[in-house]
Motif scaffolding. Structure first.
Motif, PDB file in Angstrom:
ATOM      1  N   GLY A  79       0.835  -1.191   0.000  1.00 18.71           N
ATOM      2  CA  GLY A  79       0.000   0.000   0.000  1.00 18.71           C
ATOM      3  C   GLY A  79       0.868   1.239   0.000  1.00 18.71           C
ATOM      4  N   ARG A  80       0.247   2.362  -0.321  1.00 23.12           N
ATOM      5  CA  ARG A  80       0.933   3.664  -0.340  1.00 23.12           C
ATOM      6  C   ARG A  80       0.031   4.681   0.324  1.00 23.12           C
ATOM      7  N   CYS A  81       0.622   5.589   1.072  1.00 20.74           N
ATOM      8  CA  CYS A  81      -0.139   6.644   1.742  1.00 20.74           C
ATOM      9  C   CYS A  81       0.618   7.958   1.609  1.00 20.74           C
ATOM     10  N   VAL A  82      -0.103   9.027   1.286  1.00 15.41           N
ATOM     11  CA  VAL A  82       0.479  10.366   1.219  1.00 15.41           C
ATOM     12  C   VAL A  82      -0.210  11.232   2.270  1.00 15.41           C
ATOM     13  N   VAL A  83       0.564  11.722   3.226  1.00 13.46           N
ATOM     14  CA  VAL A  83       0.046  12.587   4.282  1.00 13.46           C
ATOM     15  C   VAL A  83       0.266  14.031   3.855  1.00 13.46           C
ATOM     16  N   ASP A  84      -0.814  14.806   3.876  1.00 15.22           N
ATOM     17  CA  ASP A  84      -0.781  16.174   3.364  1.00 15.22           C
ATOM     18  C   ASP A  84      -1.669  17.026   4.260  1.00 15.22           C
ATOM     19  N   GLY A  85      -1.076  17.639   5.289  1.00 15.51           N
ATOM     20  CA  GLY A  85      -1.877  18.412   6.227  1.00 15.51           C
ATOM     21  C   GLY A  85      -2.833  17.511   6.986  1.00 15.51           C
ATOM     22  N   ARG A  86      -4.131  17.844   6.937  1.00 14.89           N
ATOM     23  CA  ARG A  86      -5.107  17.030   7.669  1.00 14.89           C
ATOM     24  C   ARG A  86      -5.495  15.770   6.920  1.00 14.89           C
ATOM     25  N   TRP A  87      -5.021  15.632   5.679  1.00 12.34           N
ATOM     26  CA  TRP A  87      -5.454  14.528   4.824  1.00 12.34           C
ATOM     27  C   TRP A  87      -4.423  13.414   4.735  1.00 12.34           C
ATOM     28  N   ALA A  88      -4.925  12.187   4.706  1.00 11.65           N
ATOM     29  CA  ALA A  88      -4.116  11.005   4.396  1.00 11.65           C
ATOM     30  C   ALA A  88      -4.768  10.310   3.215  1.00 11.65           C
ATOM     31  N   GLY A  89      -4.023  10.198   2.123  1.00 15.19           N
ATOM     32  CA  GLY A  89      -4.546   9.557   0.925  1.00 15.19           C
ATOM     33  C   GLY A  89      -4.020   8.145   0.794  1.00 15.19           C
ATOM     34  N   PHE A  90      -4.921   7.186   0.540  1.00 14.94           N
ATOM     35  CA  PHE A  90      -4.549   5.778   0.423  1.00 14.94           C
ATOM     36  C   PHE A  90      -4.627   5.360  -1.041  1.00 14.94           C
ATOM     37  N   MET A  91      -3.601   4.666  -1.512  1.00 18.22           N
ATOM     38  CA  MET A  91      -3.566   4.247  -2.914  1.00 18.22           C
ATOM     39  C   MET A  91      -2.638   3.057  -3.044  1.00 18.22           C
ATOM     40  N   ALA A  92      -2.660   2.420  -4.207  1.00 13.55           N
ATOM     41  CA  ALA A  92      -1.785   1.275  -4.512  1.00 13.55           C
ATOM     42  C   ALA A  92      -1.934   0.163  -3.480  1.00 13.55           C
ATOM     43  N   VAL A  93      -3.137  -0.019  -2.955  1.00 10.76           N
ATOM     44  CA  VAL A  93      -3.383  -1.130  -2.020  1.00 10.76           C
ATOM     45  C   VAL A  93      -3.670  -2.375  -2.854  1.00 10.76           C
ATOM     46  N   GLU A  94      -2.735  -3.301  -2.849  1.00  8.93           N
ATOM     47  CA  GLU A  94      -2.865  -4.509  -3.660  1.00  8.93           C
ATOM     48  C   GLU A  94      -2.487  -5.743  -2.833  1.00  8.93           C
ATOM     49  N   VAL A  95      -3.203  -6.824  -3.086  1.00  5.90           N
ATOM     50  CA  VAL A  95      -2.994  -8.081  -2.371  1.00  5.90           C
ATOM     51  C   VAL A  95      -2.796  -9.197  -3.394  1.00  5.90           C
ATOM     52  N   ALA A  96      -1.870 -10.090  -3.116  1.00  8.31           N
ATOM     53  CA  ALA A  96      -1.651 -11.229  -4.008  1.00  8.31           C
ATOM     54  C   ALA A  96      -2.957 -12.004  -4.185  1.00  8.31           C
ATOM     55  N   PRO A  97      -3.292 -12.405  -5.412  1.00  9.26           N
ATOM     56  CA  PRO A  97      -4.578 -13.080  -5.651  1.00  9.26           C
ATOM     57  C   PRO A  97      -4.839 -14.255  -4.715  1.00  9.26           C
ATOM     58  N   GLU A  98      -3.822 -15.055  -4.435  1.00 13.27           N
ATOM     59  CA  GLU A  98      -4.012 -16.236  -3.590  1.00 13.27           C
ATOM     60  C   GLU A  98      -4.146 -15.901  -2.116  1.00 13.27           C
TER      61      GLU A  98
END
Length: 333
Positions: A254-273
């Motif tokens: 996963g990836r998170c970008v903290v920007d002031g009061r905001w936390a953005g979540f992206m690129a959350v990926e899990v192996a298919p199995e």
């Protein structure tokens, strides 16, 4: 949906209401004996030569023949959200853009032309947050030329569904032959409940840069060249989460970008199995706790409309739709 005044259906909109949010009822073609009706709610984007165009919250454009109208009225903006943080479209547009920063950019009036070697449309599209300083048709010609110089397809990123979004611009793009190619949702939530989950985060490793293992799981590119790393590592405060697997690529990232009061979540990926074992929740919980430590209090993420599994996960974590965003591209014709 109520249209009647003293028991009478009433059309109370005119071409002067273009740009306002409206609710209309129109008669549909029916092979049956009785009349059939359909209701449409959205922003009235044009009324020309007897045809109304209305852009719904989802970004879908609906065209209605004036003679089929049986009722219509202007309506106030959608009610304020009842949960999660308050946020304007302008604030979120700026925050989400800073989380996917391009390798190069150039202003076009209040628009911003962005390029990053083609990695993610968000970093390779024009962001129109105001007046381009010239007629829209000429601005779109400039967009085409700028991306052609970089051997990239031209895209314009727009938004619909909240106060201050760009339904009128979407209609203008369509009139110039541009079509929606991708639609996604921007969702927001209070951050504390995301970090307060019961997930065991001991197995999550947090780093400031993606390593080879992280990149092996994030398969959104053919080769992780310098432009990919520059986009991924861009942002005010960036964190990468990894849950190691038995060998090879990680079980989850996963990836998170903290920007002031905001936390953005992206690129959350899990192996298919390894899916449906709570690993996505574990990754987001670990990232949320780090963001809380840095003073963030609100969360956002972007999810494509077709990704029903992800939307169900985010529903359970308290994320609610704020607005939709779209990438427009010129039609081949």
């Amino acid at each position: 949906m109520e249209f009647t005044i003293g028991g009478r259906l009433d059309v109370r909109i005119t071409p002067a209401d273009v740009g306002k949010r409206v609710s209309v009822r129109c008669r549909t073609e029916s092979g049956g004996a009785g009349a059939e009706f359909t209701d449409t709610v959205g922003v009235l984007t044009s009324w020309d030569r007897g045809v109304l165009s209305i852009t719904r919250k989802s970004g879908e454009s609906v065209h209605i023949v004036e003679s089929s109208l049986v009722a219509g009225k202007t309506v106030p903006a959608a009610p304020a959200r009842r949960r999660g943080p308050a946020a304007s479209f302008e604030e979120l547009a700026a925050v989400t853009a800073r989380a996917w920063q391009p390798v190069e950019s150039e202003p076009l009036g209040d628009w911003r032309l962005r390029a990053a070697g083609g990695f993610t449309r968000r970093a390779n599209s024009a962001l129109p947050l105001g007046d381009p300083g010239l007629p829209v048709g000429e601005a779109l010609d400039r967009v085409r030329a700028w991306y052609a110089e970089r051997d990239l397809p031209p895209y314009v990123q727009t938004a619909t569904g909240a106060a201050g979004t760009q339904e009128l611009l979407c209609a203008e793009l369509e009139r110039h032959g541009w079509r929606r190619e991708v639609t996604a949702q921007v969702r927001i939530a209070a951050l504390a409940p995301v970090g307060d989950g019961a997930a065991d985060v001991a197995a999550v490793r947090l780093t400031r840069a993606p390593d080879a293992a992280w990149l092996a799981r994030y398969q959104r590119f053919s080769t992780p060249g310098p432009h990919v790393l520059r986009v991924l590592e861009s942002g005010p405060s960036v964190w990468f989460a990894t849950v190691a697997g038995d060998g090879g690529a990680p079980d989850a990232i996963g990836r998170c970008v903290v920007d002031g009061r905001w936390a953005g979540f992206m690129a959350v990926e899990v192996a298919p199995e390894r899916r449906r074992r709570g690993l996505a929740t574990t990754v987001m919980t670990a990232l949320a706790r780090r963001a809380l430590d840095e003073g963030a209090s609100a969360a956002w993420l972007q999810v494509e409309e077709e990704n029903e599994g992800a939307r169900a996960l985010y529903d359970g974590m308290g994320f609610a739709l704020h607005h939709s965003y779209h990438h427009y591209r010129p039609s081949p014709a």
